[in-house]
Write a protein that holds these residues in place. Structure first.
Motif, PDB file in Angstrom:
ATOM      1  N   GLU A   1      49.932  51.694  41.356  1.00 44.60           N
ATOM      2  CA  GLU A   1      48.934  51.777  40.290  1.00 44.60           C
ATOM      3  C   GLU A   1      48.927  50.498  39.465  1.00 44.60           C
ATOM      4  O   GLU A   1      49.982  50.019  39.034  1.00 44.60           O
ATOM      5  CB  GLU A   1      49.202  52.972  39.385  1.00 44.60           C
ATOM      6  CG  GLU A   1      48.057  53.260  38.416  1.00 44.60           C
ATOM      7  CD  GLU A   1      48.211  54.582  37.699  1.00 44.60           C
ATOM      8  OE1 GLU A   1      47.270  54.979  36.978  1.00 44.60           O
ATOM      9  OE2 GLU A   1      49.270  55.230  37.867  1.00 44.60           O
TER      10      GLU A   1
ATOM     11  N   ILE B   1      41.500  49.903  47.828  1.00 47.63           N
ATOM     12  CA  ILE B   1      41.493  50.381  46.444  1.00 47.63           C
ATOM     13  C   ILE B   1      40.960  51.806  46.422  1.00 47.63           C
ATOM     14  O   ILE B   1      39.923  52.110  47.025  1.00 47.63           O
ATOM     15  CB  ILE B   1      40.631  49.482  45.534  1.00 47.63           C
ATOM     16  CG1 ILE B   1      41.185  48.063  45.515  1.00 47.63           C
ATOM     17  CG2 ILE B   1      40.596  50.028  44.119  1.00 47.63           C
ATOM     18  CD1 ILE B   1      40.537  47.150  46.523  1.00 47.63           C
TER      19      ILE B   1
ATOM     20  N   THR C   1      39.685  54.928  43.968  1.00 47.34           N
ATOM     21  CA  THR C   1      39.228  55.368  42.649  1.00 47.34           C
ATOM     22  C   THR C   1      38.835  56.845  42.741  1.00 47.34           C
ATOM     23  O   THR C   1      38.824  57.434  43.827  1.00 47.34           O
ATOM     24  CB  THR C   1      38.014  54.553  42.168  1.00 47.34           C
ATOM     25  OG1 THR C   1      36.867  54.895  42.966  1.00 47.34           O
ATOM     26  CG2 THR C   1      38.268  53.055  42.304  1.00 47.34           C
TER      27      THR C   1
ATOM     28  N   PHE D   1      36.944  43.775  39.133  1.00 44.01           N
ATOM     29  CA  PHE D   1      37.529  44.909  38.429  1.00 44.01           C
ATOM     30  C   PHE D   1      37.133  44.854  36.957  1.00 44.01           C
ATOM     31  O   PHE D   1      37.281  43.818  36.309  1.00 44.01           O
ATOM     32  CB  PHE D   1      39.060  44.874  38.493  1.00 44.01           C
ATOM     33  CG  PHE D   1      39.652  45.126  39.848  1.00 44.01           C
ATOM     34  CD1 PHE D   1      39.984  46.414  40.241  1.00 44.01           C
ATOM     35  CD2 PHE D   1      39.897  44.078  40.725  1.00 44.01           C
ATOM     36  CE1 PHE D   1      40.547  46.657  41.483  1.00 44.01           C
ATOM     37  CE2 PHE D   1      40.458  44.307  41.967  1.00 44.01           C
ATOM     38  CZ  PHE D   1      40.790  45.606  42.353  1.00 44.01           C
TER      39      PHE D   1
ATOM     40  N   TYR E   1      43.713  51.469  38.544  1.00 42.84           N
ATOM     41  CA  TYR E   1      43.295  51.640  39.930  1.00 42.84           C
ATOM     42  C   TYR E   1      44.516  51.761  40.830  1.00 42.84           C
ATOM     43  O   TYR E   1      45.566  51.167  40.560  1.00 42.84           O
ATOM     44  CB  TYR E   1      42.452  50.449  40.394  1.00 42.84           C
ATOM     45  CG  TYR E   1      41.274  50.147  39.501  1.00 42.84           C
ATOM     46  CD1 TYR E   1      40.065  50.817  39.661  1.00 42.84           C
ATOM     47  CD2 TYR E   1      41.381  49.212  38.477  1.00 42.84           C
ATOM     48  CE1 TYR E   1      38.982  50.559  38.835  1.00 42.84           C
ATOM     49  CE2 TYR E   1      40.303  48.950  37.641  1.00 42.84           C
ATOM     50  CZ  TYR E   1      39.115  49.628  37.823  1.00 42.84           C
ATOM     51  OH  TYR E   1      38.054  49.366  36.991  1.00 42.84           O
TER      52      TYR E   1
END
Length: 287
Positions: free
Chosen positions: A36, A54, A56, A71, A76
């Protein structure tokens, strides 16, 4: 949890920090599990080798070699995936304040009618954008000052604005403006005017100092005092290089009351005293 940009030095030895942005060359030779990451600033990531995954709440992303990922601030889940036993990326974390100034400077280019509520998205890369990202690499081998980093970041920003199919990026910039607690006119006026104090800035907004400071930090990502000091030091640096004024005169002209405080803070910021910088750069003082 990894906090970026504050903990960039924990993931790489190749980190350059400045008041406006942080630059990192990140390398690994192992496929890490998801970890994270909390971005306290905005970030652009360019993949040199390998690929990045990644996760989400809304969707998963995969960003491959020579691709760019943007970003926004937030948390994330990220996994770095090696290819040929190697993963390499360039990470640029940058303050909202520098983004606002560039938005103002190139506001004529922000003519997108698209809207977005995304917090992370790919940006289309091309040969020009790839070359700009890789042009940051020599900065890790040679001492690079803050002015050069800002100019290189501005070059990258402008190339992103002119790149094709960049609607997401343009829409995000417009979203930033519409979500500000301060009016567009006020924000841009701050970029153009010389203020002596935060009180002067609050007065032009017709707000109390407390309310103004809170709204300013929400909009710019830094306190108005920090933003104002950055502006004053930029002006002082210019005067030290191009005028024949002495240190006390420059200190008072940019709005600092104490030459001793100014000298101490200047040295902490630029690793040189104002006099040392002046003697090394200013033609009036070179012998």
């Amino acid at each position: 949890m990894i906090y970026l940009p504050n903990e960039l030095s924990k993931i790489s030895k190749n980190v350059i920090s400045s008041n406006y942005l942080n630059l990192c060359l990140y390398e690994t030779r192992k496929n890490d599990d998801y970890y994270e990451v909390l971005f306290d600033d905005y970030a652009l990531v360019f993949i040199n080798d390998g690929y990045k995954m990644i996760h989400t709440k809304k969707q998963d992303f995969t960003i491959n070699k020579n691709e760019i990922l943007f970003f926004t601030k937030g948390s994330y889940l990220i996994k770095d995936c090696v290819e040929n036993n190697y993963y390499n990326s360039i990470i640029i974390c940058f303050k909202e304040s520098i983004l606002i100034e560039l938005i103002y400077k190139y506001k004529a280019l922000l003519n997108s009618n698209f809207t977005t509520d995304e917090h992370i998205f790919k940006l289309n890369s091309n040969e020009l954008l790839s070359s700009i990202f890789t042009s940051f690499l020599p900065c890790f081998s040679y001492k690079t000052n803050e002015d050069i980093l800002k100019l290189k970041f501005e070059e990258l920003f402008l190339a992103l604005l002119y790149s094709k199919n960049n609607h997401s990026f343009l829409s995000f910039l417009k979203t930033i403006i519409t979500n500000f607690k301060l009016s567009l006119y006020q924000i841009f006026s701050y970029c153009e005017q010389d203020f002596q104090s935060v009180n002067d800035m609050a007065k032009i907004s017709n707000m109390s100092l407390t309310t103004f400071s809170k709204n300013f930090k929400q909009s710019f990502g830094i306190s108005p005092k920090e933003w104002l000091d950055n502006k004053k030091f930029e002006k002082a640096k210019f005067l030290l290089e191009f005028s024949n004024k002495n240190i006390t005169e420059i200190c008072l002209e940019v709005g600092f009351n104490s030459p001793a405080w100014f000298i101490s803070r200047y040295k902490k910021r630029y690793n040189k005293t104002p006099k040392q910088f002046q003697k090394s750069k200013n033609l009036y003082f070179l012998h």
